[in-house]
Design a protein around this motif. Structure first.
Motif: not given
Length: 206
Positions: A129-154
């Motif tokens: 098994g694996h950790h499935y880590l994604n970020y869709e929005n502030s309500d649906s996330k498994r990660l912390n959003l640090l910053k946005t750079e065009k289409e990418y997110r850190k």
């Protein structure tokens, strides 16, 4: 120098410049998702490309990386998949060129369920098994959003605890000295591990 020679030199110059720009663009695109950093005790360090091992203190830490936004509406399921292992042989089985469907730890349906908080509260060791880590929005996330750079997110995956053999312990209490991580970012969503999409790390706890 006649006009024909001048024309040939001009054409060659344009071709060289075009190829250089294309190579630079490809390198830039590749470096964005391939860049993984280690954050611990207030210090952030880029893990150089090609690195196979890192050392961490016996304390909580984070892995930081870039990925695109997970979008359930358009079915663009961008996620960072992280497998954690105790046996180095489990790590060795994962290779560039393989289909994720041929690996028990990354096959469809092998993403482990997060805790009730919506995030993984511990790093879970599981060779199927694996950790499935994604970020869709502030309500649906498994990660912390640090910053946005065009289409990418850190994004940031915090690791405060370890779950092994049905026991959950803090980083400070663990008796582990070494474990192994496979970090996969399938940027084109084709289910194939391609060059630049996989990072394999041996993690030594000091």
């Amino acid at each position: 120098m006649n006009n024909t020679n001048k024309l040939h030199i001009l054409i060659i110059g344009i071709l060289v410049l075009t190829q250089s720009c294309k190579s630079l663009k490809n390198a830039t695109n590749e470096s964005k998702t391939a860049e993984i950093t280690l954050y611990q005790n207030g210090n952030e360090k880029i893990i150089p490309k090609g690195t196979s091992s890192i050392a961490i203190n016996k304390d909580q830490f984070s892995l930081r990386f870039y990925n695109k936004k997970y979008n359930s509406v358009t079915e663009k399921y961008y996620a960072t998949q992280i497998g954690a292992f105790i046996d180095p042989n489990d790590l060795e089985k994962i290779k560039v060129g393989m289909k994720t469907q041929d690996l028990p730890c990354f096959e469809l349906g092998s993403g482990m369920a997060p805790d009730t908080s919506g995030k993984y509260e511990s790093l879970i060791f599981n060779n199927s098994g694996h950790h499935y880590l994604n970020y869709e929005n502030s309500d649906s996330k498994r990660l912390n959003l640090l910053k946005t750079e065009k289409e990418y997110r850190k994004l940031e995956f915090e690791i405060n605890r370890l779950y092994l053999n049905n026991k959950d312990v803090s980083m400070r209490e663990t008796e582990l000295s070494t474990f192994y991580l496979a970090i996969l970012i399938d940027e084109n969503l084709n289910g194939i591990i391609e060059k630049g999409e996989l990072t394999k790390l041996t993690v030594d706890i000091k």
